[in-house]
Scaffold this motif. Sequence first.
Motif, mmCIF file in Angstrom:
data_model
loop_
_atom_site.group_PDB
_atom_site.id
_atom_site.type_symbol
_atom_site.label_atom_id
_atom_site.label_comp_id
_atom_site.label_asym_id
_atom_site.label_seq_id
_atom_site.Cartn_x
_atom_site.Cartn_y
_atom_site.Cartn_z
ATOM 1 N N LYS A 9 -1.348 -21.632 17.933
ATOM 2 C CA LYS A 9 -2.193 -21.771 16.734
ATOM 3 C C LYS A 9 -1.357 -21.459 15.492
ATOM 4 O O LYS A 9 -0.819 -20.354 15.346
ATOM 5 C CB LYS A 9 -3.404 -20.838 16.812
ATOM 6 N N ILE A 10 -1.244 -22.432 14.618
ATOM 7 C CA ILE A 10 -0.411 -22.296 13.416
ATOM 8 C C ILE A 10 -1.297 -22.432 12.178
ATOM 9 O O ILE A 10 -1.959 -23.462 11.987
ATOM 10 C CB ILE A 10 0.683 -23.385 13.373
ATOM 11 N N TYR A 11 -1.307 -21.395 11.359
ATOM 12 C CA TYR A 11 -2.035 -21.452 10.087
ATOM 13 C C TYR A 11 -1.083 -21.916 8.992
ATOM 14 O O TYR A 11 -0.060 -21.272 8.732
ATOM 15 C CB TYR A 11 -2.617 -20.080 9.736
ATOM 16 N N VAL A 12 -1.412 -23.037 8.372
ATOM 17 C CA VAL A 12 -0.631 -23.553 7.253
ATOM 18 C C VAL A 12 -1.405 -23.261 5.974
ATOM 19 O O VAL A 12 -2.421 -23.912 5.683
ATOM 20 C CB VAL A 12 -0.348 -25.067 7.390
ATOM 21 N N GLU A 58 -9.635 -15.997 13.115
ATOM 22 C CA GLU A 58 -8.828 -17.109 13.642
ATOM 23 C C GLU A 58 -7.690 -16.663 14.561
ATOM 24 O O GLU A 58 -7.278 -17.405 15.456
ATOM 25 C CB GLU A 58 -8.265 -17.953 12.489
ATOM 26 N N GLN A 59 -7.142 -15.471 14.302
ATOM 27 C CA GLN A 59 -6.039 -14.946 15.121
ATOM 28 C C GLN A 59 -4.896 -15.965 15.292
ATOM 29 O O GLN A 59 -4.533 -16.349 16.408
ATOM 30 C CB GLN A 59 -6.560 -14.518 16.503
ATOM 31 N N PRO A 60 -4.295 -16.431 14.186
ATOM 32 C CA PRO A 60 -3.185 -17.391 14.328
ATOM 33 C C PRO A 60 -1.967 -16.760 14.988
ATOM 34 O O PRO A 60 -1.719 -15.554 14.839
ATOM 35 C CB PRO A 60 -2.873 -17.786 12.874
ATOM 36 N N ASP A 61 -1.238 -17.569 15.756
ATOM 37 C CA ASP A 61 0.010 -17.103 16.366
ATOM 38 C C ASP A 61 1.162 -17.148 15.368
ATOM 39 O O ASP A 61 2.064 -16.312 15.403
ATOM 40 C CB ASP A 61 0.363 -17.988 17.571
ATOM 41 N N PHE A 62 1.138 -18.163 14.507
ATOM 42 C CA PHE A 62 2.207 -18.382 13.534
ATOM 43 C C PHE A 62 1.594 -18.725 12.184
ATOM 44 O O PHE A 62 0.514 -19.309 12.117
ATOM 45 C CB PHE A 62 3.140 -19.508 13.985
#
Length: 323
Positions: A9-12, A58-62
Amino acid sequence: MHLADPEAKIYVAGHRGMVGSAVVRRLKAAGYTNLVMRTSSELDLRDGRATQAFFETEQPDFVVMAAAKVGGILANDQYPADFLYDNVAIEQSVLHAAHATGVQRTIFLGSTCIYPKHAPQPMPEDSLLTGPLEPTNQWYAIAKITGHKLCEAFHRQHGDDMLTLMPTNLYGINDNFDLETSHVLPALLRKFHEAHQQGDAPVTLWGSGTPKREFLYADDLADAVRFVLEQPASEIRDVAPDGMLNVGVGEDLSINELATLIQDVVGHEGAITHDRSKPDGTPRKLVDVSRMNALGWTAQTGLREGIQQTYDWYRAHEGELVG
């Protein structure tokens, strides 16, 4: 979870801007399917509590931090408080939330305006804070220095994997073509385009036209983001102990040479004049890209090719961009 996993999961942050949209395109093209995005109306990143709640949900990984308040010399000079406050507020909110929720790797996007006005050329990462800044964009520069130092501090104190990419002057699809707030390349593209439409009317450049600049196509920066996200932390820290990596093409040209190139792409055949009452800004801004090269990454898009692609996009969207 490793980034090689397409489900990571990547948050941009800032996905609607020129850089953020390029990052989204590049990550999708590389097979990443679990991208998280929010518009500024959905999530005000200056609001620390709202940002923290978003990360907890959301708990993004990156995380890729492409969100920022940006603009050229004129905008920086007119709105210094906005450029300093808004950018520092965004950085504090996002970086603290990334730390608090255990994000695996955060990439913060800075700007080469952080370097001293008279830094050695090409500018190495370790020239940071060795001299005075260019006064015309010092507010934005100080905010970006703060963002990098926050990344460095979180890494030093807590071990967070936070990296800073410092891109040189960017341009490309989804650029800002507003003559009041845009940077030099998109501003010149619009000026030459409109002058061409008006029977090749003269185009006036700010200042002497002698300052030299380096230009990086935004999609190349996006590829650098993808590349760095995928590298082992040990390899990155071997070449960048401070977590800082310049991203550029390693060559520059004068504003006069840039204008001639844009004039040729547009097909404008009129005169080019200079308004020498306007500021030149920093005399030269070429970055040392040896760290990124050592990791195995180089930019792929030539300047003329990138300008042509940007101009094609501008013409296709001109009505919605300038009304």
